[in-house]
Design an enzyme around this catalytic site. Structure first.
Site, short mmCIF file in Angstrom:
data_model
loop_
_atom_site.label_atom_id
_atom_site.label_comp_id
_atom_site.label_asym_id
_atom_site.label_seq_id
_atom_site.Cartn_x
_atom_site.Cartn_y
_atom_site.Cartn_z
N CYS A 46 0.80 -1.24 -0.07
CA CYS A 46 0.00 0.01 0.07
C CYS A 46 0.78 1.23 0.01
O CYS A 46 1.40 1.58 1.29
CB CYS A 46 -0.81 -0.05 1.38
SG CYS A 46 -1.93 1.56 1.27
N CYS B 168 -0.36 4.15 2.15
CA CYS B 168 -0.51 3.96 3.57
C CYS B 168 1.05 4.17 3.94
O CYS B 168 1.39 5.07 4.96
CB CYS B 168 -0.58 2.49 4.08
SG CYS B 168 -2.13 1.95 3.33
N ASP B 169 2.05 3.62 3.17
CA ASP B 169 3.52 3.78 3.83
C ASP B 169 4.47 4.56 2.98
O ASP B 169 5.74 4.50 3.14
CB ASP B 169 3.99 1.87 3.80
CG ASP B 169 3.04 1.31 4.52
OD1 ASP B 169 2.73 1.78 5.60
OD2 ASP B 169 3.10 -0.11 4.11
#
Length: 318
Positions: free
Chosen positions: A139, A142-143
């Site tokens: 992701c 997300c990261d």
């Protein structure tokens, strides 16, 4: 032995399932949550969650899921470790839905909220699996932030991969995109977006042979699947964008799904084609796939279930 009858069964225990449980228990639906194989869902494999509102210092995924569970239990949710292995949904308004737990126990529910999530597809390499959470991620949204001004790589050739590559290009120093075939599957518009970025290099006919690094990602060994030539690059992050598989196998044939297996819900609601059965989280969302959007649809599912059960009670009284 008497079959247990419950008002609200929640299948799955990620942000969607636990948020549904918080709302359902506060509405006195006495929900029972079955956690499934991965209690807490995909977030339990995430080390740091920085984009969920209310955590100014960030929080690690497993801790956040424990807190969500505790919040649901505070209002009377019963959380059970177990896997729903079979379901039989009623097509009748006010009908009773049947579910089997771990192939043994039968339960009956007046309403069901499905929050079984989706599983990111990985390449399956031992080096990749070893470094999940140590620089390997599925992701970028997300990261990606953790790799600001660093060199990263992304694997995939579809719209998601192209979108995540351009997202990373805004944050990272350089992005290497590995496409297995001699062209991208992404739409022309998305391809144009990738090709117009000076800090994205696209390598076609290229696959990952090995992720290099002991504790964290340090580099990538790649192979050209046409010439069999191998090459190596230094990176600190590897993003896998080859798709997700919704965890919906046990619902096949009972609920309407798209080609990939995502449950189709009525517009602006979590209602499925079966009365009293609702779907929330990544199991019905292939667009956003964020913890916060999953939590939002979990809330919606609980409200939809509460309204459904209230309307049934009114009809019975009438």
């Amino acid at each position: 032995m008497a079959v247990e009858r419950i008002k609200c069964l929640i299948i799955g225990s990620g942000p969607a399932g636990y948020t549904a449980a918080i709302y359902a228990s506060r509405a006195d639906l006495k929900p029972v949550v079955y956690t499934g194989m991965e209690p807490g869902g995909q977030l339990t494999t995430t080390t740091e969650v920085d984009n969920f509102p209310g955590y100014p210092e960030g929080i690690d995924g497993p801790t956040m899921m424990v807190q969500l569970q505790q919040q649901a239990e505070r209002f009377g949710t019963e959380v059970r470790i177990g896997m729903i292995t079979n379901v039989e949904f009623s097509s009748e308004e006010g009908g009773i839905h049947k579910a089997t737990v771990d192939n043994t126990t039968e339960i009956e529910a007046e309403s069901v909220i499905i929050s079984t999530g989706a599983t990111a597809r990985y390449l399956g390499l031992p080096s990749e699996q070893r470094l999940r959470g140590g620089g390997v991620s599925a992701c970028a949204v997300c990261d990606g932030f953790f790799y600001k001004n660093q060199r990263v790589a992304i694997v995939g050739g579809g719209d998601t991969a192209a979108e995540e590559a351009t997202y990373l290009a805004n944050i990272c120093e350089h992005v290497t995109m590995l496409v297995r075939k001699d062209e991208m599957r992404a739409s022309k518009a998305m391809q144009h977006r990738v090709n117009s970025r000076k800090n994205i290099t696209v390598l076609y006919n290229t696959e990952v042979e090995e992720v290099i690094g002991e504790q964290v990602v340090e580099g990538l060994k790649m192979i050209n699947n046409q010439t069999k030539e191998t090459s190596q690059i230094e990176i600190t992050g590897l993003f896998i964008a080859i798709g997700h598989k919704p965890n919906t196998d046990i619902f096949k044939g009972q609920l309407e799904m798209d080609d990939t297996g995502y449950i189709i819900t009525e517009a602006k609601s979590t209602k499925t084609g079966k009365p009293g059965v609702f779907a929330s989280g990544d199991v019905q969302d292939k667009e956003y796939r964020q913890a916060i959007t999953a939590a939002g649809t979990g809330c919606m599912a609980a409200l939809d279930a509460e309204r459904y059960l209230a309307s049934i009670e009114e009809k019975v009284e009438a």
